[in-house]
Design an enzyme around this catalytic site. Sequence first.
Site, PDB file in Angstrom:
ATOM      1  N   GLY A  32       6.316   5.162  14.426  1.00  0.00           N
ATOM      2  CA  GLY A  32       6.132   5.290  12.968  1.00  0.00           C
ATOM      3  C   GLY A  32       5.739   6.687  12.502  1.00  0.00           C
ATOM      4  O   GLY A  32       6.390   7.270  11.629  1.00  0.00           O
ATOM      5  N   GLU A  40       1.105  -4.297  22.981  1.00  0.00           N
ATOM      6  CA  GLU A  40       1.928  -3.155  23.427  1.00  0.00           C
ATOM      7  C   GLU A  40       1.131  -2.256  24.376  1.00  0.00           C
ATOM      8  O   GLU A  40      -0.093  -2.202  24.267  1.00  0.00           O
ATOM      9  CB  GLU A  40       2.431  -2.358  22.213  1.00  0.00           C
ATOM     10  CG  GLU A  40       1.338  -1.727  21.367  1.00  0.00           C
ATOM     11  CD  GLU A  40       1.872  -1.086  20.093  1.00  0.00           C
ATOM     12  OE1 GLU A  40       2.646  -1.712  19.360  1.00  0.00           O
ATOM     13  OE2 GLU A  40       1.488   0.075  19.839  1.00  0.00           O
ATOM     14  N   ARG A  47      -2.071  -8.512  -1.373  1.00  0.00           N
ATOM     15  CA  ARG A  47      -3.245  -9.383  -1.563  1.00  0.00           C
ATOM     16  C   ARG A  47      -3.885  -9.186  -2.943  1.00  0.00           C
ATOM     17  O   ARG A  47      -4.460 -10.104  -3.489  1.00  0.00           O
ATOM     18  CB  ARG A  47      -4.268  -9.192  -0.436  1.00  0.00           C
ATOM     19  CG  ARG A  47      -4.827  -7.823  -0.342  1.00  0.00           C
ATOM     20  CD  ARG A  47      -5.688  -7.643   0.888  1.00  0.00           C
ATOM     21  NE  ARG A  47      -5.774  -6.214   1.161  1.00  0.00           N
ATOM     22  CZ  ARG A  47      -6.392  -5.667   2.170  1.00  0.00           C
ATOM     23  NH1 ARG A  47      -6.990  -6.410   3.049  1.00  0.00           N
ATOM     24  NH2 ARG A  47      -6.408  -4.359   2.328  1.00  0.00           N
ATOM     25  N   GLY A  66       0.849  -1.193   0.000  1.00  0.00           N
ATOM     26  CA  GLY A  66       0.000   0.000   0.000  1.00  0.00           C
ATOM     27  C   GLY A  66       0.880   1.236   0.000  1.00  0.00           C
ATOM     28  O   GLY A  66       2.045   1.193  -0.409  1.00  0.00           O
ATOM     29  N   ARG A  67       0.321   2.327   0.518  1.00  0.00           N
ATOM     30  CA  ARG A  67       1.043   3.609   0.459  1.00  0.00           C
ATOM     31  C   ARG A  67       2.360   3.576   1.219  1.00  0.00           C
ATOM     32  O   ARG A  67       3.376   4.088   0.736  1.00  0.00           O
ATOM     33  CB  ARG A  67       0.144   4.726   1.017  1.00  0.00           C
ATOM     34  CG  ARG A  67      -1.010   5.057   0.092  1.00  0.00           C
ATOM     35  CD  ARG A  67      -2.128   5.762   0.819  1.00  0.00           C
ATOM     36  NE  ARG A  67      -2.882   4.813   1.625  1.00  0.00           N
ATOM     37  CZ  ARG A  67      -4.207   4.761   1.690  1.00  0.00           C
ATOM     38  NH1 ARG A  67      -4.929   5.632   1.030  1.00  0.00           N
ATOM     39  NH2 ARG A  67      -4.824   3.871   2.423  1.00  0.00           N
ATOM     40  N   HIS A 100       6.674   2.344  19.075  1.00  0.00           N
ATOM     41  CA  HIS A 100       5.624   2.748  18.122  1.00  0.00           C
ATOM     42  C   HIS A 100       5.796   4.214  17.689  1.00  0.00           C
ATOM     43  O   HIS A 100       4.952   5.064  17.977  1.00  0.00           O
ATOM     44  CB  HIS A 100       4.223   2.515  18.721  1.00  0.00           C
ATOM     45  CG  HIS A 100       3.148   2.405  17.681  1.00  0.00           C
ATOM     46  ND1 HIS A 100       2.030   1.618  17.834  1.00  0.00           N
ATOM     47  CD2 HIS A 100       3.010   2.983  16.468  1.00  0.00           C
ATOM     48  CE1 HIS A 100       1.249   1.726  16.770  1.00  0.00           C
ATOM     49  NE2 HIS A 100       1.832   2.564  15.925  1.00  0.00           N
ATOM     50  N   ARG A 133       1.637  -3.888  12.416  1.00  0.00           N
ATOM     51  CA  ARG A 133       0.944  -4.120  13.682  1.00  0.00           C
ATOM     52  C   ARG A 133       1.577  -5.328  14.358  1.00  0.00           C
ATOM     53  O   ARG A 133       1.954  -6.297  13.702  1.00  0.00           O
ATOM     54  CB  ARG A 133      -0.551  -4.383  13.451  1.00  0.00           C
ATOM     55  CG  ARG A 133      -1.391  -3.114  13.279  1.00  0.00           C
ATOM     56  CD  ARG A 133      -1.455  -2.284  14.542  1.00  0.00           C
ATOM     57  NE  ARG A 133      -2.200  -1.047  14.371  1.00  0.00           N
ATOM     58  CZ  ARG A 133      -1.645   0.132  14.064  1.00  0.00           C
ATOM     59  NH1 ARG A 133      -0.346   0.227  13.879  1.00  0.00           N
ATOM     60  NH2 ARG A 133      -2.390   1.213  13.959  1.00  0.00           N
ATOM     61  N   THR A 187      -3.383  -7.610  -7.117  1.00  0.00           N
ATOM     62  CA  THR A 187      -2.326  -7.388  -8.103  1.00  0.00           C
ATOM     63  C   THR A 187      -1.962  -5.906  -8.118  1.00  0.00           C
ATOM     64  O   THR A 187      -2.842  -5.043  -8.163  1.00  0.00           O
ATOM     65  CB  THR A 187      -2.818  -7.833  -9.504  1.00  0.00           C
ATOM     66  OG1 THR A 187      -3.239  -9.181  -9.395  1.00  0.00           O
ATOM     67  CG2 THR A 187      -1.720  -7.712 -10.545  1.00  0.00           C
ATOM     68  N   THR A 213       6.765  -2.463  11.037  1.00  0.00           N
ATOM     69  CA  THR A 213       6.184  -1.168  11.414  1.00  0.00           C
ATOM     70  C   THR A 213       4.671  -1.212  11.184  1.00  0.00           C
ATOM     71  O   THR A 213       4.025  -0.166  11.150  1.00  0.00           O
ATOM     72  CB  THR A 213       6.776  -0.014  10.580  1.00  0.00           C
ATOM     73  OG1 THR A 213       6.616  -0.330   9.193  1.00  0.00           O
ATOM     74  CG2 THR A 213       8.232   0.230  10.889  1.00  0.00           C
TER      75      THR A 213
HETATM   76  C1  8YV Z   1      -0.299   6.117  14.793  1.00  0.00           C
HETATM   77  C2  8YV Z   1      -0.082   4.009  13.406  1.00  0.00           C
HETATM   78  O1  8YV Z   1       0.443   7.038  15.446  1.00  0.00           O
HETATM   79  O2  8YV Z   1      -1.435   5.301  11.996  1.00  0.00           O
HETATM   80  C3  8YV Z   1      -1.218   4.221  12.478  1.00  0.00           C
HETATM   81  O3  8YV Z   1      -1.898   3.225  12.186  1.00  0.00           O
HETATM   82  O4  8YV Z   1       0.328   2.926  13.619  1.00  0.00           O
HETATM   83  C4  8YV Z   1       0.608   5.103  14.144  1.00  0.00           C
HETATM   84  O5  8YV Z   1       1.565   5.638  13.327  1.00  0.00           O
HETATM   85  C5  8YV Z   1      -1.251   5.493  15.761  1.00  0.00           C
HETATM   86  O6  8YV Z   1      -1.888   4.391  15.230  1.00  0.00           O
HETATM   87  C6  8YV Z   1      -2.257   6.506  16.215  1.00  0.00           C
HETATM   88  O7  8YV Z   1      -3.523   5.948  16.457  1.00  0.00           O
END
Ligand code: 8YV
Length: 323
Positions: free
Chosen positions: A291, A271, A180, A157-158, A289, A242, A182, A240
């Site tokens: 990201g 977590e 999942r 995805g993105r 977490h 889940r 093409t 990164t």
């Molecule tokens: C968020 C993340 O900060 O956007 C998502 O799905 O995993 C994180 O980068 C977090 O989920 C905020 O709800």
Amino acid sequence: MVKPSVLVTRRWPAAVEAQLAETYNATFNTSDVPLATPEMRDAMRKYDAVLPTVTDKLNSEVFEVGKPQAKILGNYGVGFSHICERSARDLGMTVTNTPDVLSECTADIAMTLMLMVARRAGEGEREVRDGRWTGWRPTHLVGTKVSGKKLGIIGFGRIGQEMAKRAHHGFGMEILVQNRSTVAPEILAQCNATQVDSVEDLLPQCDFVSLHCPGGSANRHLINSAMLDLMKPDAFLINTARGEVIDEFALTQALMFETIGGAALDVFDGEPRISPELMQCDNLVMLPHLGSATREAREAMGFRVLDNLADFFAGRDPRDRVI
Ligand code: 8YV
């Protein structure tokens, strides 16, 4: 017109909170402590909109409130596996997320983790801070070269695409993709990537594997012991996405018995609790977490929620509607 009432379950960037306070009859959780199930149920009964995050476990119990006042859950974040999709659908609730605005920053963290684990940066930092560094030597903390290696991306995805761009154009990596559906040839062509049919096809070929698929029950323990066995003995796993996507017990075994080279995780199953066994693994890099944790991304995520609310309360379909 009366302003709709909204509950913001955690502290958000100040600029976004200010805008929310101006536009809505907004209630903020100033303690920033996650709401317990009974409080979340009260929120469903009381507010027109609830704005949750990944730390709010919106399981079916939370939705058992008869006829909720809340008609929209404006999730702050792109992943929404913490929200029971079936309950939200059954109650006819709208759920929105915040895609796009965090893709680059999340891919940056995946790159950070990949470089850290390959170059043993976590071990090095721990050594320096502990005062254990005895000086340079040719055999000290020798890691693995990243440039030119083969990276497998699970979930294109993105965020997966942003990761591919960085790895291919920045580090000359060869990109293999499992997704999942093409992937359009022109998207693959941007990074000269090749799509394979399955995770089983991808794993044995890659030096690095980065997870960018959604969480939730569909992908729970997608990476289990059988899959870890398919990885090269010196390959690295980066997550990164889940926590639940990896069977952490199986990963701990793979790290302890060194059947893979190492792993780097930004997300964990259950977590912020982390198993003591995982904590013992030296060939593992862990981040809390982070990201999307940049000022730019976190503000943009908040403003994206505001856009979704504006559409919803004006009777339009929000652009980021996922349910
Ligand atoms: C968020 C993340 O900060 O956007 C998502 O799905 O995993 C994180 O980068 C977090 O989920 C905020 O709800």
